[in-house]
Design an enzyme around this catalytic site. Sequence first.
Site, PDB file in Angstrom:
ATOM      1  N   GLU A 141       1.987  -1.748  14.166  1.00  0.00           N
ATOM      2  CA  GLU A 141       1.143  -0.820  13.402  1.00  0.00           C
ATOM      3  C   GLU A 141      -0.226  -0.758  14.052  1.00  0.00           C
ATOM      4  OE1 GLU A 141       0.679  -1.436   9.204  1.00  0.00           O
ATOM      5  OE2 GLU A 141       2.804  -1.869   8.875  1.00  0.00           O
ATOM      6  N   GLU A 163       4.108  -8.180   6.899  1.00  0.00           N
ATOM      7  CA  GLU A 163       2.808  -8.766   6.567  1.00  0.00           C
ATOM      8  C   GLU A 163       2.882  -9.770   5.420  1.00  0.00           C
ATOM      9  OE1 GLU A 163      -0.125  -5.729   6.018  1.00  0.00           O
ATOM     10  OE2 GLU A 163      -0.070  -5.095   8.110  1.00  0.00           O
ATOM     11  N   ASP A 172       0.818  -1.204   0.000  1.00  0.00           N
ATOM     12  CA  ASP A 172       0.000   0.000   0.000  1.00  0.00           C
ATOM     13  C   ASP A 172       0.858   1.263   0.000  1.00  0.00           C
ATOM     14  OD1 ASP A 172      -2.366   1.470   0.027  1.00  0.00           O
ATOM     15  OD2 ASP A 172      -2.381   1.588   2.220  1.00  0.00           O
ATOM     16  N   TYR A 181      -5.663  -3.405  12.996  1.00  0.00           N
ATOM     17  CA  TYR A 181      -6.443  -2.198  12.724  1.00  0.00           C
ATOM     18  C   TYR A 181      -7.895  -2.415  13.168  1.00  0.00           C
ATOM     19  CZ  TYR A 181      -2.479  -0.378  10.125  1.00  0.00           C
ATOM     20  OH  TYR A 181      -1.239   0.081   9.786  1.00  0.00           O
TER      21      TYR A 181
END
Length: 640
Positions: free
Chosen positions: A539, A450, A206, A503
């Site tokens: 994160e 990831e 991303d 997240y």
Amino acid sequence: MARGPAGAAAVLGPLLWGCALALQGGMLYPRESPSRERKELDGLWSFRADFSDNRRQGFEQQWYRTPLRESGPTLDMPVPSSFNDVGQDGRLRSFVGWVWYEREVTLPQRWTQDLGTRVVLRIGSAHYYAIVWVNGVHVAEHEGGHLPFEADVSKLVQSGPLSSCRITIAINNTLTPHTLPPGTILYQKDTSKYPKGYFVQNTHFDFFNYAGLHRPVLLYTTPTIYIDDITITTGMDQNTGLVNYKVFVQGSEHFQLEVRLLDEEGKVVAQGTGDQGQLQVPSAYLWWPYLMHEHPAYLYSLEVRLTAQTEAGPVSDFYALPVGIRTVAVTENQFLINGKPFYFHGVNKHEDADIRGKGFDWPLLVKDFNLLRWLGANSFRTSHYPYAEEVMQLCDRYGIVVIDESPGVGIVLTQSYSNVSLQHHLEVMEELVRRDKNHPAVVMWSVANEPASYLKPAGYYFKTLIAHTKDLDPSRPVTFVTNSNYEADLGAPYVDVICVNSYYSWYHDYGHMEVIQLQLATQFEKWYRTYQKPIIQSEYGAETIAGFHQDPPLMFSEEYQKGLLEQYHLVLDQKRKEYVVGELIWNFADFMTDQSPQRAMGNKKGIFTRQRQPKGAAFLLRERYWKLANETRCSFFRRL
């Protein structure tokens, strides 16, 4: 690494590269000294993108043999910079394939006439695959867009009455399943919808795949017998600092070496001779992280002096290396620096800014470090690739702790776990460790971000990769950053620290911040119960468009970002008393991504805008980080 991405020949052009070679030689940062000079090649270069259908016109017409202007029109292109956002041609912004850079360089007369001078061309970063010619002669190839490479060009510039040389660099930004980061080329074959031969680059990460000469290009000199590499490890024996050194010399087997360690006042505190040894520093000043000690980031200078006798006369070389004396250790619930518990309160970053893309820029770098210190951040991760060497130097100087990450992001395809991919990944880690091994700020290596670590080949892949990295550098822990389920992660058994991205109430349970505390606490408890290793929340965050306000908070408002962070902090404050050893916000600043309906002019999870202006969350985080720093310092001095 000399190998080209396979399976994309129509984009990549002729496959010029050969077999992979083991790393040879060192990669010391080019520093001026009494025996060494450097000439910066930053500025405007001639540039052309190869828009031909097969992207091979530059090779078919051999653009490298004559000045680039003779084969067609060129653009002025600043270096260092990404090429994507500099011009007004939309085709260039999204270009995939070969681009060509060229620069005519005037050389000092001594460089071209003194055969006792070695002249080296160094390229700080060329994304992604690069081929280099000097005066039309092939001198180097390199795969990987984030690490330096160089070529000895002495014979080419000393071969006749030359006062200048022409440097040509062809760069290809194509990503395949075996590159780092990986990608795929998608050919659209429906001619009712797409022109013939139409293709796009797909990725599984991303951020925008900026390309070009991203870091400084320079020429530097050494004597023909020279200091090629230095490896430093440090330790403590009670109050005595230990500096273990090993020096590698090229050009002769007959030489003498003198080594001196100087403090910040220029006083010699230890000295030795020979190519390896241990320097002992009584009452040593330690390298401490920012805000952990009243005198952080203490740096000594290791001066290495080489002398040798040749038929032409005496030869000498001199190199000075900054050295921080510090130790790193990991227990089942702590991360220790100099034997004291260290808590990461920091950020994830990107090398990203308006216009310059990923191009290195000193004003931007200094601004970022001023913001980090204002924030009270003591650390960051180089998400998701190695950053410029100058960044590492400032981290050493300011005491900012670094988790140094390879470009292993987006490893989600089974093909990306092949032996070809693994071999490349191993070599990238060798290049990274070779470059950054002597930086005291670097306290941990991260081999990936990831990955699809639940895939069957992932277990062997990461077991091999992590073991190899530990062999390269036994002095630092190794991790990779996961977002997998704790039970399915096949790489987690091999890391020293668990780094978890999550997240909650952003990518699922949209808008429901009331579930964050339960879900986050469950995450930590399951990971720790399974692996008994310290955990970093590597994160977390929420997308926020600066100036959007809504109360009660709604997604994308500044209030929602602050509220989400506060829910995370409640759990982090509980678990940092047990086994959580850090928290890194995603992200330091907004950054550019590929275009998609999910991204409005890039990723907006920054606590600062892309122009480095604070959102409300920056002030929230600043209050928290300074509070954490004060707690750490009070605890530290109580233990002293």
